[in-house]
Design a protein around this motif. Structure first.
Motif, PDB file in Angstrom:
ATOM      1  N   SER A  17      -7.700   5.840  -1.305  1.00 32.13           N
ATOM      2  CA  SER A  17      -7.021   5.870  -0.010  1.00 32.13           C
ATOM      3  C   SER A  17      -5.782   4.995  -0.065  1.00 32.13           C
ATOM      4  CB  SER A  17      -7.934   5.351   1.090  1.00 32.13           C
ATOM      5  OG  SER A  17      -9.049   6.179   1.202  1.00 32.13           O
ATOM      6  N   THR A  49      -1.644  11.197  -7.821  1.00 39.19           N
ATOM      7  CA  THR A  49      -2.525  10.049  -7.578  1.00 39.19           C
ATOM      8  C   THR A  49      -3.656  10.037  -8.595  1.00 39.19           C
ATOM      9  OG1 THR A  49      -2.033  10.344  -5.242  1.00 39.19           O
ATOM     10  CG2 THR A  49      -3.835   8.881  -5.787  1.00 39.19           C
ATOM     11  N   ASN A  52      -2.318   9.000 -11.875  1.00 40.64           N
ATOM     12  CA  ASN A  52      -1.972   7.582 -11.897  1.00 40.64           C
ATOM     13  C   ASN A  52      -3.216   6.721 -12.036  1.00 40.64           C
ATOM     14  OD1 ASN A  52       0.804   7.674 -11.830  1.00 40.64           O
ATOM     15  ND2 ASN A  52       0.892   7.842  -9.604  1.00 40.64           N
ATOM     16  N   ASP A  60      -7.257   0.000  -7.922  1.00 43.67           N
ATOM     17  CA  ASP A  60      -8.426   0.134  -7.049  1.00 43.67           C
ATOM     18  C   ASP A  60      -8.671   1.593  -6.704  1.00 43.67           C
ATOM     19  OD1 ASP A  60      -5.931  -0.140  -6.051  1.00 43.67           O
ATOM     20  OD2 ASP A  60      -6.577  -0.650  -4.034  1.00 43.67           O
ATOM     21  N   VAL A 355      19.861   9.465  -0.174  1.00 46.11           N
ATOM     22  CA  VAL A 355      19.781   8.014  -0.124  1.00 46.11           C
ATOM     23  C   VAL A 355      18.347   7.739   0.314  1.00 46.11           C
ATOM     24  CG1 VAL A 355      20.793   5.927   0.829  1.00 46.11           C
ATOM     25  CG2 VAL A 355      22.183   7.977   0.590  1.00 46.11           C
ATOM     26  N   PHE A 362      19.792  10.189   8.739  1.00 45.88           N
ATOM     27  CA  PHE A 362      20.959   9.666   8.034  1.00 45.88           C
ATOM     28  C   PHE A 362      21.348  10.608   6.896  1.00 45.88           C
ATOM     29  CE2 PHE A 362      22.856   7.307   4.591  1.00 45.88           C
ATOM     30  CZ  PHE A 362      23.686   6.380   5.193  1.00 45.88           C
ATOM     31  N   GLN A 408       9.957   8.889   1.600  1.00 48.38           N
ATOM     32  CA  GLN A 408       8.527   9.041   1.890  1.00 48.38           C
ATOM     33  C   GLN A 408       8.074  10.489   1.937  1.00 48.38           C
ATOM     34  OE1 GLN A 408       7.249   6.943   5.366  1.00 48.38           O
ATOM     35  NE2 GLN A 408       8.141   5.039   4.650  1.00 48.38           N
TER      36      GLN A 408
ATOM     37  N   MET B   1       1.199   9.468  -4.847  1.00 50.16           N
ATOM     38  CA  MET B   1       2.244   8.638  -5.446  1.00 50.16           C
ATOM     39  C   MET B   1       2.857   7.706  -4.412  1.00 50.16           C
ATOM     40  SD  MET B   1       3.461   9.058  -8.729  1.00 50.16           S
ATOM     41  CE  MET B   1       5.247   9.248  -8.805  1.00 50.16           C
ATOM     42  N   THR B   2       2.152   7.477  -3.311  1.00 54.72           N
ATOM     43  CA  THR B   2       2.702   6.596  -2.293  1.00 54.72           C
ATOM     44  C   THR B   2       2.538   5.165  -2.748  1.00 54.72           C
ATOM     45  OG1 THR B   2       1.431   8.101  -0.951  1.00 54.72           O
ATOM     46  CG2 THR B   2       2.858   6.565   0.189  1.00 54.72           C
ATOM     47  N   ASP B   6       6.169   1.957   0.318  1.00 55.43           N
ATOM     48  CA  ASP B   6       6.366   3.110   1.196  1.00 55.43           C
ATOM     49  C   ASP B   6       5.428   3.062   2.387  1.00 55.43           C
ATOM     50  OD1 ASP B   6       8.224   3.965  -0.465  1.00 55.43           O
ATOM     51  OD2 ASP B   6       7.016   5.501  -1.451  1.00 55.43           O
ATOM     52  N   THR B   7       4.160   2.745   2.078  1.00 51.05           N
ATOM     53  CA  THR B   7       3.184   2.810   3.148  1.00 51.05           C
ATOM     54  C   THR B   7       3.398   1.680   4.146  1.00 51.05           C
ATOM     55  OG1 THR B   7       1.729   1.716   1.609  1.00 51.05           O
ATOM     56  CG2 THR B   7       1.367   4.060   1.971  1.00 51.05           C
ATOM     57  N   GLU B   9       6.206   0.480   4.968  1.00 54.48           N
ATOM     58  CA  GLU B   9       7.310   0.907   5.818  1.00 54.48           C
ATOM     59  C   GLU B   9       6.881   2.024   6.758  1.00 54.48           C
ATOM     60  OE1 GLU B   9      11.081  -0.308   3.069  1.00 54.48           O
ATOM     61  OE2 GLU B   9      10.585   1.797   3.312  1.00 54.48           O
ATOM     62  N   ALA B  10       5.967   2.838   6.266  1.00 59.46           N
ATOM     63  CA  ALA B  10       5.486   3.923   7.119  1.00 59.46           C
ATOM     64  C   ALA B  10       4.790   3.352   8.338  1.00 59.46           C
ATOM     65  CB  ALA B  10       4.525   4.813   6.337  1.00 59.46           C
ATOM     66  N   ALA B  13       7.273   2.189  10.656  1.00 64.04           N
ATOM     67  CA  ALA B  13       7.995   3.267  11.317  1.00 64.04           C
ATOM     68  C   ALA B  13       7.188   3.852  12.468  1.00 64.04           C
ATOM     69  CB  ALA B  13       8.323   4.360  10.309  1.00 64.04           C
ATOM     70  N   TYR B 227      26.631   2.403   4.125  1.00 63.34           N
ATOM     71  CA  TYR B 227      25.215   2.430   3.738  1.00 63.34           C
ATOM     72  C   TYR B 227      24.970   3.463   2.632  1.00 63.34           C
ATOM     73  CZ  TYR B 227      23.767  -0.624   7.549  1.00 63.34           C
ATOM     74  OH  TYR B 227      23.593  -1.695   8.366  1.00 63.34           O
ATOM     75  N   ALA B 228      25.611   4.600   2.751  1.00 66.11           N
ATOM     76  CA  ALA B 228      25.394   5.655   1.757  1.00 66.11           C
ATOM     77  C   ALA B 228      25.885   5.217   0.384  1.00 66.11           C
ATOM     78  CB  ALA B 228      26.094   6.940   2.189  1.00 66.11           C
ATOM     79  N   GLY B 231      23.428   2.798  -0.965  1.00 68.59           N
ATOM     80  CA  GLY B 231      22.102   3.361  -1.227  1.00 68.59           C
ATOM     81  C   GLY B 231      22.088   4.284  -2.422  1.00 68.59           C
ATOM     82  N   ASN B 232      23.118   5.078  -2.571  1.00 71.83           N
ATOM     83  CA  ASN B 232      23.180   6.022  -3.688  1.00 71.83           C
ATOM     84  C   ASN B 232      24.611   6.539  -3.821  1.00 71.83           C
ATOM     85  OD1 ASN B 232      23.001   8.087  -5.511  1.00 71.83           O
ATOM     86  ND2 ASN B 232      21.104   8.926  -4.676  1.00 71.83           N
ATOM     87  N   GLY B 298      22.500  -0.889   0.176  1.00 71.87           N
ATOM     88  CA  GLY B 298      21.936   0.085   1.101  1.00 71.87           C
ATOM     89  C   GLY B 298      21.171  -0.519   2.262  1.00 71.87           C
ATOM     90  N   GLU B 367      -9.858  -6.296  -2.673  1.00 71.98           N
ATOM     91  CA  GLU B 367      -8.926  -5.244  -3.057  1.00 71.98           C
ATOM     92  C   GLU B 367      -9.596  -4.118  -3.814  1.00 71.98           C
ATOM     93  OE1 GLU B 367      -4.759  -7.567  -3.242  1.00 71.98           O
ATOM     94  OE2 GLU B 367      -5.774  -7.162  -5.120  1.00 71.98           O
ATOM     95  N   THR B 370     -10.629  -1.642  -0.526  1.00 73.80           N
ATOM     96  CA  THR B 370      -9.619  -1.283   0.456  1.00 73.80           C
ATOM     97  C   THR B 370      -8.238  -1.462  -0.135  1.00 73.80           C
ATOM     98  OG1 THR B 370      -9.618  -3.532   1.274  1.00 73.80           O
ATOM     99  CG2 THR B 370     -11.032  -1.953   2.414  1.00 73.80           C
ATOM    100  N   ALA B 371      -7.342  -0.630   0.287  1.00 74.22           N
ATOM    101  CA  ALA B 371      -5.985  -0.734  -0.226  1.00 74.22           C
ATOM    102  C   ALA B 371      -5.095  -1.367   0.833  1.00 74.22           C
ATOM    103  CB  ALA B 371      -5.443   0.623  -0.590  1.00 74.22           C
TER     104      ALA B 371
END
Lengths: 565, 371
Positions: A17, A49, A52, A60, A355, A362, A408, B1-2, B6-7, B9-10, B13, B227-228, B231-232, B298, B367, B370-371
């Motif tokens: 998870s 996943t 990986n 974990d 980006v 954006f 994401q 692959m998250t 990323d998570t 920030e998710a 968000a 920003y662009a 960023g890239n 960025g 750990e 749970t992640a």
């Protein structure tokens, strides 16, 4: 597969998870020695996943992993390496500034007693490893001067230099042209003959039929099926993958009458080799409104360079006669190209199009900000949001919202954001470089549908793809490039010329000129005025001049060998 | 692959929309908390002296020239560059301003624009070197740091130039008096509109610069392009953005702001020292980084930099009031920068903990599941 010995690798009841997401639950995977197991599933199904976990990236996880029947804990990449597991990632893990040999032996450089690197030994071993893969590359060449296909094989060489028992390949062919795929498959068969187990992830079903012994399908983190490859069909696999039958992957409606004058016509497009890349030697092409024209060819044939030249990426280095909508056109910069109604879906969406750290909104509006501008050059954000939302809806982008970082999203949805960005500029000519590379089959079909719809609406499309079925399925006309020259033109409509099929396309793509022939034509070439550098001979081949000439020879010999086989 | 990043920030968000819109205005929440903490520390240790309006005004005034530099540096950092020359450019501009006043008796409304022009010219050279000659901005602006400082000292003959110029009647000349208005408290800008003494000009200038550049970055096409590019750059170019122009523009703007800070700094010290602004670039970069700017490009906001600058300001002030030695102040300031960066990226800390745990052969049980 029926032997009583325990399988080389067994993953049992694997679950994992992430915060808020159950990526995997109760997944089993079995790999026997000498077997190629295909792992299939849409983007986000959990393939990466799972792999990986196998590679020790995720410390974990739940469930157990058995190697030859013995449970092994895999909590770090080092653990994985110790148990003979190697993974070749979709995004290659190579260092561009180092040489080929240094990359192959990165972290395991052979050293002398004094601790210095035995460079010569390293290079000799690299040469041997690469030769075993049918690749003739100077081991001292900097990796950044190697092509993607070559890098892929360098990764394989790197894995082989370890004592690998289980090799995971995550979309190894997504960047390869068909001939190169065949070479890679030959390599894989060599490995399995030595008892190596291979886990092979790919979206290309036709490829799996050729290489895989069995296939395991994942959907939404759950295993939906395990089949012997010989006992299943594409239709069944697609159904297992997407949960619904996929009636039409290539929804191109019958060719329209291209009565209109071409939107773009190009005569004698030339480009000197830039940074060791392929050069173009006088290419003529036209694209009419409502027409989808495909560009086929091997890696390094110059397909991407054609698109980039048209898009102004090379500025004035690209020469030729261009007419766009009946007016003369001189590609100077991408900005000017966009103003003239061109849009480019670049080859590598992460490196060239998005980006990733910035939001979907954006990214989507970046090329079209002028449309939401005020005299003060500020952005009308409501209007921008409305336009972006419209495009995202039209393209059925699956995203939690516009304000989510583009990085994401899954590959297919990222690609749709790139498309949204291009479409917001309202292009008359859409240049697409590998528009469906590395995305799942559902998104692929949607992008194909979109291409068809755009063409119906009168957009001219010039598309590059390494997947021949895609080109044949979608294009009204296919132009084949080889070494920067046009070597074939095929049609969808038999009345207009030779019909495209995989074999004729491949033949044309490999219609290389022999070394003796090339300089002769260069001299005869009528278009070569004094200002235009003669192909091969001249051009500001910045730092790659020497390396270039050294490359031409061996590679060519190598290819000839292959086409003969 | 998250990945964890990323998570994390998710999760952020998904915060309620209103909060999400407001948060960027204050920089990241963490730096805002830091600001409150330092403020509390000031009140706790030196209550009345700290809260005294004069003290706070002076504190911000003292830092405002560096704050203005930080705004320019933030712009450059967002494009994935760095500008090390701002301290020297400010020093050069302050010397130029003092000399214009002292030797030519020029009025302040001529001096300030001229200084901004001078700064912009230096900044343009930085940008041109970075984008046309492809010199890495670290190297280019390091060279400019040295060049501008050398020119400054040569021009001034290594001597300070005062900005309080007395006329024949023994009082400040008219031009000198108005110039001093740039940097001294007392009867100042907007007299009568805001309080009997008006607003201390350095504070006003800093806030104004922040507002203008915040709008520039968040509302305009140019801001998006900045920003662009950070960023890239490839994606920016293929989106039709003139990357060269953007890079040159941010360096030019950064230089222009350094040119603006020069006269303010000279007026604040009532003289231009040939070594004025030495090391200010580091404070400016620190403010931007505390405010959430990433040197990888960025990322970053003016609001964040504003908060970062306030944190450094109040920190200076609180430590000064508590008579902490300069040496320890430097140590504490450096530690705060590291602390702030780690706070903004909790995933970094988590990752480091996990790596260490694994190295010593034990995975923390929490750990495992749970992640």
């Amino acid at each position: 597969m029926t032997s009583s010995a325990p399988p080389l690798l067994a993953m049992r009841g694997i679950a994992k998870s992430f915060p808020g997401v159950r990526a995997l639950s109760g997944v089993d995977l079995t790999v026997h020695a000498g077997e190629v197991v295909a792992l299939l599933g849409e983007n986000g199904a959990g393939k990466s996943t799972l792999m990986n976990i196998l590679a020790g990236v995720h410390a974990d996880y739940e469930g157990s992993i058995l190697r030859d029947g013995e449970p092994v804990p895999l909590h770090s990449p080092r653990d994985a390496a110790r148990h003979g597991i190697a993974m070749i990632h979709q995004e290659l893990n190579l260092v561009p500034e180092l040489s080929v040999a240094e990359n192959v032996f990165l972290g395991r450089e052979p050293t002398t007693a004094r601790g210095t690197v035995r460079r010569r030994e390293m290079e000799e071993r690299t040469t041997r490893l690469l030769a075993g893969l049918g690749l003739d590359l100077p081991p001292r060449r900097a990796l950044k001067h190697c092509q993607i296909a070559e890098r892929q094989l360098i990764e394989v060489a790197k894995a082989l230099s370890l004592d690998v028992r289980i090799l995971v390949m995550d979309e190894p062919t997504s960047a390869l042209a068909d001939a190169e795929v065949r070479r890679l498959h030959a390599v894989i068969r060599g490995l399995t003959a030595r008892g190596v187990g291979v886990v092979y992830i790919s979206h290309r079903l036709e490829e799996l039929e050729e290489i895989a012994d069995s296939v395991t399908v994942l959907r939404d983190g759950v295993c939906t099926g395990r089949r012997a490859m010989a006992e299943t069909s594409r239709a069944e696999l697609v159904r297992l993958m997407v949960g619904r039958p996929l009636d039409e992957l290539y929804p191109r409606r019958p060719a329209q009458a291209p009565a209109a004058p071409p939107r773009l016509s190009v005569r004698g497009l030339r480009l000197p080799s830039v940074g060791g890349g392929p050069a173009l030697h006088g290419i003529d092409l036209t694209v009419a409104p409502g027409e989808i024209v495909g560009l086929a060819g091997l890696m390094g044939a110059g397909r991407t360079e054609v698109l980039q030249s048209l898009f102004g990426h090379y500025g004035a280095r690209a020469s030729g006669e261009f007419t766009l909508d009946g007016r003369a056109y001189r590609p100077r910069s991408p900005g000017q190209a966009i103003r003239r109604g061109l849009a480019l879906v670049a080859e590598d969406r992460k490196a060239q199009s998005l980006v990733l750290g910035n939001t979907v909104r954006f990214n989507a509006s970046l090329a079209a900000l002028g449309r939401f501008g005020t005299p003060w050059r500020t952005v009308r954000r409501r209007r921008e949001a409305a336009a972006v939302r419209g495009q995202l809806d039209a393209l059925a982008v699956r995203t939690p919202g516009m304000e989510v970082p583009a990085g994401q999203l899954s590959g297919g949805n990222q690609q749709k954001v790139v498309l949204a960005k291009c479409l917001l500029t309202e292009p008359g000519l859409l240049l697409m470089d590998e528009p469906t590379r590395g995305i799942d089959i559902g998104a692929k079909a949607q992008i194909h549908t979109l291409m068809d719809r755009l063409a119906q609406q009168g957009t001219a499309i010039l598309a590059v793809s390494s997947e021949l079925p895609e080109l044949i399925g979608m294009c009204d006309r296919i132009l084949v490039l080889c070494e920067g020259r046009l070597t074939g033109e095929f049609h969808r409509d038999p009345a207009r010329g030779p019909v495209a099929d995989e074999e004729s396309l491949l033949t044309a793509a490999m219609a290389r000129r022999t070394v003796a022939e090339a300089p002769k034509t260069a001299v005869v070439d009528p278009g070569a005025g004094p200002a235009v550098p003669a192909p091969r001979a001249g051009g500001p081949a910045a730092r790659g001049g020497g390396a270039d000439s050294s490359r031409g020879g061996p590679e060519e010999a190598n290819e000839d060998e292959e086409s003969g086989a | 692959m998250t990945s964890t990043l990323d998570t994390a920030e998710a999760a952020e968000a998904k915060a309620p929309g209103r909060l999400r819109r407001l948060l960027p205005l204050f920089g990241s929440l963490q730096s805002y908390i830091g600001l409150v903490l330092i403020f509390a520390a000031g009140v706790a240790t030196k209550g009345d002296v700290f809260l005294n309006q004069t003290n706070l005004t002076n504190a911000v005034g003292n830092f405002s020239s560096r704050g203005i530099l930080a705004v320019g540096v933030t712009l450059v950092i967002i494009t994935a560059g760095i500008d090390l020359s701002v301290g020297s450019l400010m020093g050069f501009a302050s010397m130029a301003a003092a000399m214009m006043l002292f030797h030519h008796d020029m009025p302040v409304w001529q001096i300030v624009p001229l200084c901004m022009l001078i700064g912009a010219a230096f900044g343009f050279v930085n940008g041109a070197g970075t984008s046309w000659l492809r010199i890495q901005s670290f190297v280019m602006t390091l060279a400019m740091l040295s060049i501008a400082r050398g020119l400054d000292r040569q021009m001034s003959d290594n001597a300070s130039v005062g900005t309080t110029v007395a006329g024949p009647d023994g009082k400040l000349t008219e031009n000198s008096a108005s110039f001093q208005g740039l940097g001294t408290p007392g009867h100042n800008v907007l007299v009568g509109v805001l309080g009997p003494d008006g607003i201390y000009f350095p504070v006003l200038a800093f806030v104004l610069v922040c507002v203008v550049f915040h709008l520039l970055l968040s509302r305009t096409r140019f801001g998006r392009h900045v920003y662009a590019v950070g960023g890239n750059p490839t994606a920016a170019r293929l989106s039709g953005i003139n990357v060269t122009f953007v890079v040159i523009a941010v360096f030019t703007l950064s230089g222009m702001l350094a040119g603006f800070a020069g006269p303010i700094d000279a007026a604040y010290s009532a003289s231009a020292d040939p070594m004025a602004g030495n090391g200010y670039e580091l404070d400016a970069i620190a403010a931007a980084v505390i405010g959430g700017a990433s040197l990888a490009g960025g990322k970053g906001t003016i609001a964040g930099t504003f908060v970062g600058a306030l944190i450094l300001t109040l920190l200076d002030n609180v430590l000064g009031l508590n008579a902490v030695s300069d040496n320890w102040q430097l140590v504490i300031k450096g530690s705060i920068v590291v602390f702030a960066v780690v706070l903004q990226r909790p995933d970094l800390l988590r990752g480091a903990g996990r790596r260490l745990g694994r190295r010593f052969g034990k995975t923390p049980p929490s750990e495992e599941k749970t992640a």
